[in-house]
Design a protein around this motif. Structure first.
Motif, PDB file in Angstrom:
ATOM      1  N   SER A  16     -30.478 -30.124  15.830  1.00  0.00           N
ATOM      2  CA  SER A  16     -31.647 -31.216  16.292  1.00  0.00           C
ATOM      3  C   SER A  16     -30.965 -32.456  16.350  1.00  0.00           C
ATOM      4  O   SER A  16     -31.421 -32.992  17.471  1.00  0.00           O
ATOM      5  CB  SER A  16     -32.838 -31.388  15.210  1.00  0.00           C
ATOM      6  OG  SER A  16     -33.531 -30.225  15.157  1.00  0.00           O
ATOM      7  N   LEU A  17     -30.012 -32.713  15.667  1.00  0.00           N
ATOM      8  CA  LEU A  17     -29.235 -33.767  15.938  1.00  0.00           C
ATOM      9  C   LEU A  17     -28.538 -34.023  17.070  1.00  0.00           C
ATOM     10  O   LEU A  17     -28.315 -34.958  17.827  1.00  0.00           O
ATOM     11  CB  LEU A  17     -28.187 -34.400  14.681  1.00  0.00           C
ATOM     12  CG  LEU A  17     -27.649 -35.687  14.616  1.00  0.00           C
ATOM     13  CD1 LEU A  17     -28.550 -36.766  14.715  1.00  0.00           C
ATOM     14  CD2 LEU A  17     -26.807 -35.815  13.439  1.00  0.00           C
ATOM     15  N   ARG A  18     -27.780 -32.991  17.422  1.00  0.00           N
ATOM     16  CA  ARG A  18     -26.815 -32.657  18.584  1.00  0.00           C
ATOM     17  C   ARG A  18     -27.772 -32.645  19.835  1.00  0.00           C
ATOM     18  O   ARG A  18     -27.432 -33.161  21.008  1.00  0.00           O
ATOM     19  CB  ARG A  18     -26.256 -31.440  18.567  1.00  0.00           C
ATOM     20  CG  ARG A  18     -25.204 -31.430  17.529  1.00  0.00           C
ATOM     21  CD  ARG A  18     -24.390 -29.969  17.789  1.00  0.00           C
ATOM     22  NE  ARG A  18     -23.637 -29.861  19.038  1.00  0.00           N
ATOM     23  CZ  ARG A  18     -23.227 -28.507  19.639  1.00  0.00           C
ATOM     24  NH1 ARG A  18     -23.252 -27.507  18.686  1.00  0.00           N
ATOM     25  NH2 ARG A  18     -22.789 -28.668  20.750  1.00  0.00           N
ATOM     26  N   GLU A  19     -29.210 -32.524  19.720  1.00  0.00           N
ATOM     27  CA  GLU A  19     -30.052 -32.601  20.656  1.00  0.00           C
ATOM     28  C   GLU A  19     -30.496 -33.885  21.017  1.00  0.00           C
ATOM     29  O   GLU A  19     -31.591 -33.954  21.956  1.00  0.00           O
ATOM     30  CB  GLU A  19     -31.191 -31.522  20.769  1.00  0.00           C
ATOM     31  CG  GLU A  19     -30.639 -30.018  20.944  1.00  0.00           C
ATOM     32  CD  GLU A  19     -31.564 -28.775  20.336  1.00  0.00           C
ATOM     33  OE1 GLU A  19     -32.692 -29.191  20.067  1.00  0.00           O
ATOM     34  OE2 GLU A  19     -31.273 -27.851  20.468  1.00  0.00           O
ATOM     35  N   GLY A  20     -30.296 -34.756  20.032  1.00  0.00           N
ATOM     36  CA  GLY A  20     -30.571 -36.237  20.428  1.00  0.00           C
ATOM     37  C   GLY A  20     -31.764 -36.762  19.545  1.00  0.00           C
ATOM     38  O   GLY A  20     -32.360 -37.713  19.755  1.00  0.00           O
ATOM     39  N   ARG A  21     -32.195 -35.808  18.636  1.00  0.00           N
ATOM     40  CA  ARG A  21     -33.524 -36.176  17.714  1.00  0.00           C
ATOM     41  C   ARG A  21     -32.996 -36.741  16.494  1.00  0.00           C
ATOM     42  O   ARG A  21     -32.309 -36.093  15.616  1.00  0.00           O
ATOM     43  CB  ARG A  21     -34.285 -34.751  17.418  1.00  0.00           C
ATOM     44  CG  ARG A  21     -34.831 -34.249  18.782  1.00  0.00           C
ATOM     45  CD  ARG A  21     -36.000 -33.149  18.618  1.00  0.00           C
ATOM     46  NE  ARG A  21     -35.595 -31.872  17.923  1.00  0.00           N
ATOM     47  CZ  ARG A  21     -35.016 -30.843  18.688  1.00  0.00           C
ATOM     48  NH1 ARG A  21     -34.994 -31.034  19.973  1.00  0.00           N
ATOM     49  NH2 ARG A  21     -34.625 -29.872  18.233  1.00  0.00           N
ATOM     50  N   SER A  22     -33.820 -37.594  15.987  1.00  0.00           N
ATOM     51  CA  SER A  22     -33.518 -38.114  14.913  1.00  0.00           C
ATOM     52  C   SER A  22     -34.575 -37.578  13.531  1.00  0.00           C
ATOM     53  O   SER A  22     -35.224 -36.560  13.790  1.00  0.00           O
ATOM     54  CB  SER A  22     -33.911 -39.676  14.751  1.00  0.00           C
ATOM     55  OG  SER A  22     -33.405 -40.367  15.290  1.00  0.00           O
ATOM     56  N   VAL A  51     -20.147 -35.012  15.369  1.00  0.00           N
ATOM     57  CA  VAL A  51     -21.241 -35.980  14.770  1.00  0.00           C
ATOM     58  C   VAL A  51     -20.429 -37.139  14.078  1.00  0.00           C
ATOM     59  O   VAL A  51     -19.579 -36.594  13.247  1.00  0.00           O
ATOM     60  CB  VAL A  51     -22.317 -35.513  14.057  1.00  0.00           C
ATOM     61  CG1 VAL A  51     -23.158 -36.361  13.452  1.00  0.00           C
ATOM     62  CG2 VAL A  51     -23.456 -34.549  14.871  1.00  0.00           C
ATOM     63  N   SER A 133     -25.610 -45.373  16.420  1.00  0.00           N
ATOM     64  CA  SER A 133     -26.314 -43.780  16.881  1.00  0.00           C
ATOM     65  C   SER A 133     -26.592 -44.184  18.514  1.00  0.00           C
ATOM     66  O   SER A 133     -27.140 -42.966  19.092  1.00  0.00           O
ATOM     67  CB  SER A 133     -27.651 -43.628  16.287  1.00  0.00           C
ATOM     68  OG  SER A 133     -28.759 -44.608  16.210  1.00  0.00           O
ATOM     69  N   PRO A 137     -24.202 -39.276  18.125  1.00  0.00           N
ATOM     70  CA  PRO A 137     -24.969 -38.886  17.034  1.00  0.00           C
ATOM     71  C   PRO A 137     -24.365 -39.136  15.706  1.00  0.00           C
ATOM     72  O   PRO A 137     -23.263 -39.264  15.555  1.00  0.00           O
ATOM     73  CB  PRO A 137     -25.173 -37.105  17.179  1.00  0.00           C
ATOM     74  CG  PRO A 137     -24.910 -36.709  18.656  1.00  0.00           C
ATOM     75  CD  PRO A 137     -24.050 -38.087  19.033  1.00  0.00           C
ATOM     76  N   GLU A 166     -33.232 -43.682  17.614  1.00  0.00           N
ATOM     77  CA  GLU A 166     -32.015 -43.049  18.160  1.00  0.00           C
ATOM     78  C   GLU A 166     -31.465 -41.722  17.371  1.00  0.00           C
ATOM     79  O   GLU A 166     -31.949 -41.432  16.372  1.00  0.00           O
ATOM     80  CB  GLU A 166     -30.961 -44.088  18.414  1.00  0.00           C
ATOM     81  CG  GLU A 166     -31.432 -44.889  19.767  1.00  0.00           C
ATOM     82  CD  GLU A 166     -32.406 -46.094  19.148  1.00  0.00           C
ATOM     83  OE1 GLU A 166     -32.961 -46.617  19.864  1.00  0.00           O
ATOM     84  OE2 GLU A 166     -32.499 -46.133  17.855  1.00  0.00           O
ATOM     85  N   GLN A 167     -30.524 -41.201  17.659  1.00  0.00           N
ATOM     86  CA  GLN A 167     -29.928 -40.123  17.300  1.00  0.00           C
ATOM     87  C   GLN A 167     -29.305 -40.263  15.926  1.00  0.00           C
ATOM     88  O   GLN A 167     -27.991 -40.219  15.701  1.00  0.00           O
ATOM     89  CB  GLN A 167     -28.978 -39.229  18.217  1.00  0.00           C
ATOM     90  CG  GLN A 167     -28.145 -40.193  18.834  1.00  0.00           C
ATOM     91  CD  GLN A 167     -27.414 -39.793  20.095  1.00  0.00           C
ATOM     92  OE1 GLN A 167     -27.546 -38.521  20.587  1.00  0.00           O
ATOM     93  NE2 GLN A 167     -26.537 -40.540  20.633  1.00  0.00           N
TER      94      GLN A 167
END
Length: 279
Positions: A16-22, A51, A133, A137, A166-167
């Motif tokens: 999820s983090l790699r996809e830009g989600r916090s 990351v 961030s 990420p 942000e991520q």
């Protein structure tokens, strides 16, 4: 060591983090259950995914160190890469010189004044995390969070109320019964409203523990050690070692270095110690 559910959640958090989600990931459990091991696994997987990983650990004897948990997590990175190029407001830059030793030659601030003005520090630290961030990420992994100094605990509450959009993945490992009540309330609220995911680290199942014993060990001995340990990896290892030493027999656990590392990752205070198994 098993932990398929927990490892799946760790992998999902990294993805999820790699996809830009916090997000916020909470690892809770008793001493010796494997919280630190899972947090370290999260760090390893995050680094493999390119990351930026920031790891900090609170300690029982440094609770008078204002913002100590965040200094532990952030200061080495600041020292290594410097502060130029970060899009920070001037006021945040000035505040960070008071908090992070490596930030620069800012004005000296008496600790009592820093405690009184730490709400400004909360804003500045959040601005720093946001700036980091925005570039890539970021994983902020905080271990033994229950021992955080008051300023760090308040900072965590602030981040839960005002998350970085942000991520950024904020991951914390802690013992629930020792978390300061105001922060515990914020954690519960975050879980309830869906902004945080909580994993209560369960004891090993008997099947998972069985895979740690050496082949040929009598099933009765396996069962006794497992039952006495309650499935706690630390106690399992210690009881197995005590059993082999008292009987003069060969080691009862298979040679698995990662098992011992996992079992000893979470320190166990004396007040949590369980009674020795009956002979």
């Amino acid at each position: 060591m098993g932990r398929e559910r927990e490892l799946g959640a760790v992998e999902q958090a990294v993805q999820s983090l790699r996809e830009g989600r916090s997000g916020v990931l909470l690892l809770a459990g008793e001493p010796g259950i494997g919280k630190t091991r899972l947090l370290r696994e999260l760090v390893v997987r995050a680094r493999a995914a390119d990351v930026l990983t920031l790891y900090g650990r609170a300690t029982e004897y440094e609770r008078d160190r204002t913002f100590g948990l965040f200094v532990d997590a952030l200061d080495d990175h600041v020292a290594a890469v410097g502060t130029s190029g970060l899009p920070l407001p001037r006021e945040a830059d000035r505040e960070l010189t008071r908090i992070l030793p490596s930030w620069g030659s800012g004005e000296e601030t008496h600790p009592s004044r820093l405690r009184e003005e730490r709400h400004r520090g909360h804003w500045a630290l959040r601005a720093l995390l946001r700036a980091l961030s925005e570039a890539r990420p970021v994983l902020l992994a905080l271990d033994d969070m229950h021992w955080a100094d008051p300023a760090s605990a308040e900072m965590l509450s602030y981040l839960l109320r005002h998350p970085v959009r942000e991520q950024l993945l904020l991951a914390m490992a802690f013992r629930q019964e020792e978390v300061p009540p105001p922060l515990a309330t914020e954690l519960a609220t975050a879980v309830r409203d869906g902004s945080a995911r909580r994993l209560d680290i369960a004891p090993l199942s008997e099947q998972e523990a069985d895979g740690l014993f050496r082949p040929g060990l009598h099933p009765g001995a396996r069962r006794r050690i497992y039952q006495d340990s309650g499935g706690n990896p630390f106690y399992l290892l210690e009881l197995a070692r005590a059993s082999s030493e008292s009987s003069g027999a060969a080691a009862v656990l298979a040679h698995r270095p990662e098992v011992e590392a996992a079992a000893h990752a979470d320190p166990v205070p004396r007040r949590y110690a369980r009674p020795s198994p009956a002979n």
